[in-house]
Design an enzyme around this catalytic site. Sequence first.
Site, PDB file in Angstrom:
ATOM      1  N   ARG A 134      -0.047  -9.584  13.344  1.00 48.34           N
ATOM      2  CA  ARG A 134      -0.645  -8.527  12.508  1.00 48.34           C
ATOM      3  C   ARG A 134      -1.597  -9.126  11.474  1.00 48.34           C
ATOM      4  O   ARG A 134      -2.625  -8.537  11.145  1.00 48.34           O
ATOM      5  CB  ARG A 134       0.452  -7.729  11.796  1.00 48.34           C
ATOM      6  CG  ARG A 134       1.174  -6.778  12.731  1.00 48.34           C
ATOM      7  CD  ARG A 134       2.458  -6.281  12.117  1.00 48.34           C
ATOM      8  NE  ARG A 134       2.252  -5.354  11.036  1.00 48.34           N
ATOM      9  CZ  ARG A 134       3.186  -5.041  10.132  1.00 48.34           C
ATOM     10  NH1 ARG A 134       4.375  -5.618  10.187  1.00 48.34           N
ATOM     11  NH2 ARG A 134       2.932  -4.173   9.185  1.00 48.34           N
ATOM     12  N   LYS A 188       0.842  -1.217   0.000  1.00 49.23           N
ATOM     13  CA  LYS A 188       0.000   0.000   0.000  1.00 49.23           C
ATOM     14  C   LYS A 188       0.873   1.261   0.000  1.00 49.23           C
ATOM     15  O   LYS A 188       0.640   2.183  -0.770  1.00 49.23           O
ATOM     16  CB  LYS A 188      -0.930   0.017   1.232  1.00 49.23           C
ATOM     17  CG  LYS A 188      -1.858  -1.178   1.324  1.00 49.23           C
ATOM     18  CD  LYS A 188      -2.749  -1.117   2.554  1.00 49.23           C
ATOM     19  CE  LYS A 188      -2.022  -1.161   3.871  1.00 49.23           C
ATOM     20  NZ  LYS A 188      -1.275  -2.424   4.137  1.00 49.23           N
ATOM     21  N   ARG A 199      11.660  -2.588  11.137  1.00 44.75           N
ATOM     22  CA  ARG A 199      10.602  -2.183  12.069  1.00 44.75           C
ATOM     23  C   ARG A 199      10.382  -3.286  13.101  1.00 44.75           C
ATOM     24  O   ARG A 199      10.425  -4.469  12.768  1.00 44.75           O
ATOM     25  CB  ARG A 199       9.293  -1.933  11.293  1.00 44.75           C
ATOM     26  CG  ARG A 199       9.171  -0.530  10.766  1.00 44.75           C
ATOM     27  CD  ARG A 199       8.039  -0.327   9.773  1.00 44.75           C
ATOM     28  NE  ARG A 199       6.737  -0.893  10.116  1.00 44.75           N
ATOM     29  CZ  ARG A 199       5.639  -0.729   9.385  1.00 44.75           C
ATOM     30  NH1 ARG A 199       5.684   0.009   8.278  1.00 44.75           N
ATOM     31  NH2 ARG A 199       4.495  -1.270   9.741  1.00 44.75           N
ATOM     32  N   ARG A 238      11.629  -6.317   4.595  1.00 45.75           N
ATOM     33  CA  ARG A 238      11.500  -4.857   4.445  1.00 45.75           C
ATOM     34  C   ARG A 238      12.499  -4.133   5.352  1.00 45.75           C
ATOM     35  O   ARG A 238      12.730  -4.519   6.481  1.00 45.75           O
ATOM     36  CB  ARG A 238      10.089  -4.402   4.812  1.00 45.75           C
ATOM     37  CG  ARG A 238       9.992  -2.862   4.804  1.00 45.75           C
ATOM     38  CD  ARG A 238       8.596  -2.353   4.848  1.00 45.75           C
ATOM     39  NE  ARG A 238       7.837  -2.837   5.995  1.00 45.75           N
ATOM     40  CZ  ARG A 238       6.547  -2.606   6.161  1.00 45.75           C
ATOM     41  NH1 ARG A 238       5.869  -1.927   5.242  1.00 45.75           N
ATOM     42  NH2 ARG A 238       5.922  -3.077   7.212  1.00 45.75           N
ATOM     43  N   ARG A 290      -9.372   1.072   9.526  1.00 44.54           N
ATOM     44  CA  ARG A 290      -8.831  -0.257   9.768  1.00 44.54           C
ATOM     45  C   ARG A 290      -9.799  -1.135  10.547  1.00 44.54           C
ATOM     46  O   ARG A 290      -9.459  -2.248  10.930  1.00 44.54           O
ATOM     47  CB  ARG A 290      -7.557  -0.113  10.570  1.00 44.54           C
ATOM     48  CG  ARG A 290      -6.357  -0.759   9.924  1.00 44.54           C
ATOM     49  CD  ARG A 290      -5.175  -0.388  10.761  1.00 44.54           C
ATOM     50  NE  ARG A 290      -4.020  -1.150  10.479  1.00 44.54           N
ATOM     51  CZ  ARG A 290      -3.030  -0.711   9.698  1.00 44.54           C
ATOM     52  NH1 ARG A 290      -3.105   0.433   9.087  1.00 44.54           N
ATOM     53  NH2 ARG A 290      -1.969  -1.454   9.535  1.00 44.54           N
TER      54      ARG A 290
HETATM   55  P1  AP5 Z   1       4.903  -1.668   1.710  1.00 43.49           P
HETATM   56  O1  AP5 Z   1       4.604  -0.794   0.546  1.00 43.49           O
HETATM   57  O2  AP5 Z   1       5.726  -1.098   2.829  1.00 43.49           O
HETATM   58  O3  AP5 Z   1       3.573  -2.382   2.260  1.00 43.49           O
HETATM   59  P2  AP5 Z   1       2.368  -1.809   3.111  1.00 43.49           P
HETATM   60  O4  AP5 Z   1       1.128  -2.461   2.600  1.00 43.49           O
HETATM   61  O5  AP5 Z   1       2.405  -0.316   3.143  1.00 43.49           O
HETATM   62  O6  AP5 Z   1       2.766  -2.443   4.504  1.00 43.49           O
HETATM   63  P3  AP5 Z   1       2.689  -1.889   5.985  1.00 43.49           P
HETATM   64  O7  AP5 Z   1       3.306  -2.974   6.854  1.00 43.49           O
HETATM   65  O8  AP5 Z   1       3.310  -0.534   6.114  1.00 43.49           O
HETATM   66  O9  AP5 Z   1       1.201  -1.840   6.218  1.00 43.49           O
HETATM   67  P4  AP5 Z   1       0.524  -1.914   7.536  1.00 43.49           P
HETATM   68  O10 AP5 Z   1      -0.854  -1.637   7.106  1.00 43.49           O
HETATM   69  O11 AP5 Z   1       0.680  -3.120   8.367  1.00 43.49           O
HETATM   70  O12 AP5 Z   1       1.352  -0.839   8.417  1.00 43.49           O
HETATM   71  P5  AP5 Z   1       1.041   0.653   8.826  1.00 43.49           P
HETATM   72  O13 AP5 Z   1       2.283   1.403   8.747  1.00 43.49           O
HETATM   73  O14 AP5 Z   1      -0.186   1.172   8.140  1.00 43.49           O
HETATM   74  O15 AP5 Z   1       5.651  -2.971   1.133  1.00 43.49           O
HETATM   75  C1  AP5 Z   1       6.115  -4.017   1.999  1.00 43.49           C
HETATM   76  C2  AP5 Z   1       7.473  -4.542   1.497  1.00 43.49           C
HETATM   77  O16 AP5 Z   1       7.270  -5.183   0.222  1.00 43.49           O
HETATM   78  C3  AP5 Z   1       8.539  -3.455   1.251  1.00 43.49           C
HETATM   79  O17 AP5 Z   1       9.780  -3.957   1.614  1.00 43.49           O
HETATM   80  C4  AP5 Z   1       8.477  -3.196  -0.270  1.00 43.49           C
HETATM   81  O18 AP5 Z   1       9.723  -2.758  -0.778  1.00 43.49           O
HETATM   82  C5  AP5 Z   1       8.080  -4.571  -0.793  1.00 43.49           C
HETATM   83  N1  AP5 Z   1       7.240  -4.505  -2.002  1.00 43.49           N
HETATM   84  C6  AP5 Z   1       6.265  -3.599  -2.275  1.00 43.49           C
HETATM   85  N2  AP5 Z   1       5.701  -3.869  -3.468  1.00 43.49           N
HETATM   86  C7  AP5 Z   1       6.330  -4.975  -3.947  1.00 43.49           C
HETATM   87  C8  AP5 Z   1       6.194  -5.758  -5.127  1.00 43.49           C
HETATM   88  N3  AP5 Z   1       5.292  -5.441  -6.072  1.00 43.49           N
HETATM   89  N4  AP5 Z   1       6.991  -6.838  -5.280  1.00 43.49           N
HETATM   90  C9  AP5 Z   1       7.919  -7.162  -4.341  1.00 43.49           C
HETATM   91  N5  AP5 Z   1       8.098  -6.455  -3.201  1.00 43.49           N
HETATM   92  C10 AP5 Z   1       7.314  -5.382  -2.996  1.00 43.49           C
HETATM   93  O19 AP5 Z   1       0.608   0.432  10.351  1.00 43.49           O
HETATM   94  C11 AP5 Z   1       1.542   0.039  11.337  1.00 43.49           C
HETATM   95  C12 AP5 Z   1       0.868   0.032  12.688  1.00 43.49           C
HETATM   96  O20 AP5 Z   1       0.386   1.352  13.021  1.00 43.49           O
HETATM   97  C13 AP5 Z   1      -0.373  -0.869  12.837  1.00 43.49           C
HETATM   98  O21 AP5 Z   1      -0.040  -2.213  13.118  1.00 43.49           O
HETATM   99  C14 AP5 Z   1      -1.085  -0.177  14.011  1.00 43.49           C
HETATM  100  O22 AP5 Z   1      -0.460  -0.494  15.237  1.00 43.49           O
HETATM  101  C15 AP5 Z   1      -0.847   1.298  13.722  1.00 43.49           C
HETATM  102  N6  AP5 Z   1      -1.934   1.867  12.895  1.00 43.49           N
HETATM  103  C16 AP5 Z   1      -1.792   2.372  11.634  1.00 43.49           C
HETATM  104  N7  AP5 Z   1      -2.997   2.784  11.173  1.00 43.49           N
HETATM  105  C17 AP5 Z   1      -3.900   2.524  12.151  1.00 43.49           C
HETATM  106  C18 AP5 Z   1      -5.301   2.683  12.251  1.00 43.49           C
HETATM  107  N8  AP5 Z   1      -6.036   3.175  11.245  1.00 43.49           N
HETATM  108  N9  AP5 Z   1      -5.916   2.304  13.401  1.00 43.49           N
HETATM  109  C19 AP5 Z   1      -5.216   1.807  14.439  1.00 43.49           C
HETATM  110  N10 AP5 Z   1      -3.868   1.598  14.398  1.00 43.49           N
HETATM  111  C20 AP5 Z   1      -3.223   1.947  13.263  1.00 43.49           C
END
Ligand code: AP5
Length: 213
Positions: free
Chosen positions: A171, A13, A160, A127, A88
């Site tokens: 997760r 994402k 991370r 990552r 979420r």
């Molecule tokens: P990446 O683009 O980083 O993936 P992502 O979907 O953004 O993954 P996240 O782990 O950041 O999502 P998340 O939803 O768990 O975390 P968030 O930060 O929102 O890609 C992942 C990896 O794959 C990278 O290494 C990339 O290079 C690689 N990649 C990408 N595309 C590729 C491809 N096509 N082919 C191969 N490799 C590829 O949330 C973190 C925490 O914050 C949550 O757990 C929670 O505690 C809190 N939080 C955030 N939002 C909320 C909310 N709304 N409510 C409550 N808590 C929240």
Amino acid sequence: MRLILVGPPGAGKGTQALHLASHFGIPHISTGDIFRLNIKGETDLGKLAKSYMDAGNLVPDSVTNEMVADRLTHDDAQSGFLLDGYPRNVGQADFLKEALVKADTTLDAVLEFALANEEIIKRLSGRRTCRGCGGVSHVIFNAPKTAGICDLCQGELYQREDDKEEVIAHRLDVYSEQTAPIIDYYRKTGLLKTISAIGEVNEIADRAIAALK
Ligand code: AP5
């Protein structure tokens, strides 16, 4: 364009958000990035969010909803936005719906990235995130020119806390129990578009833009 990206952790994402925000000329609003910035700045919000995030749990809705509501009032979000990682759960989706009604506006689309758990684990465990600019790379799929150093700002790359193997599994459970129900929620509104998150980054970006036309 008022857009939500939804999909399991590691679906790409954040990676795709950069392309889509630039294509549509809208701000990329990532709740995860906002929390991480607050953790880096050692703010009260950061201190509160850290324990939830490190354990792979959701930060409480009361905190997250107000943070997003405030961000959506900024000037740059008045003619469109891309929300990454929010809503979420169904409570957050209801809150957003109310906030948009009050602002007399509506969503244009909810884009779901679909990816199998096996691939997610590979992506998350490899990552690396930059301490400086927050940019992401991958030790195999998108390796930096120099190991451990960010290509964009030369900052230090780190893993991370929530990308460690034991937290990734939790997760994924949190995603299927709490976040996956919003897929059906948005399907019922007719806003949901689902694409495969498998393939090269540019190929997926083209697929996303085509789905949003
Ligand atoms: P990446 O683009 O980083 O993936 P992502 O979907 O953004 O993954 P996240 O782990 O950041 O999502 P998340 O939803 O768990 O975390 P968030 O930060 O929102 O890609 C992942 C990896 O794959 C990278 O290494 C990339 O290079 C690689 N990649 C990408 N595309 C590729 C491809 N096509 N082919 C191969 N490799 C590829 O949330 C973190 C925490 O914050 C949550 O757990 C929670 O505690 C809190 N939080 C955030 N939002 C909320 C909310 N709304 N409510 C409550 N808590 C929240």
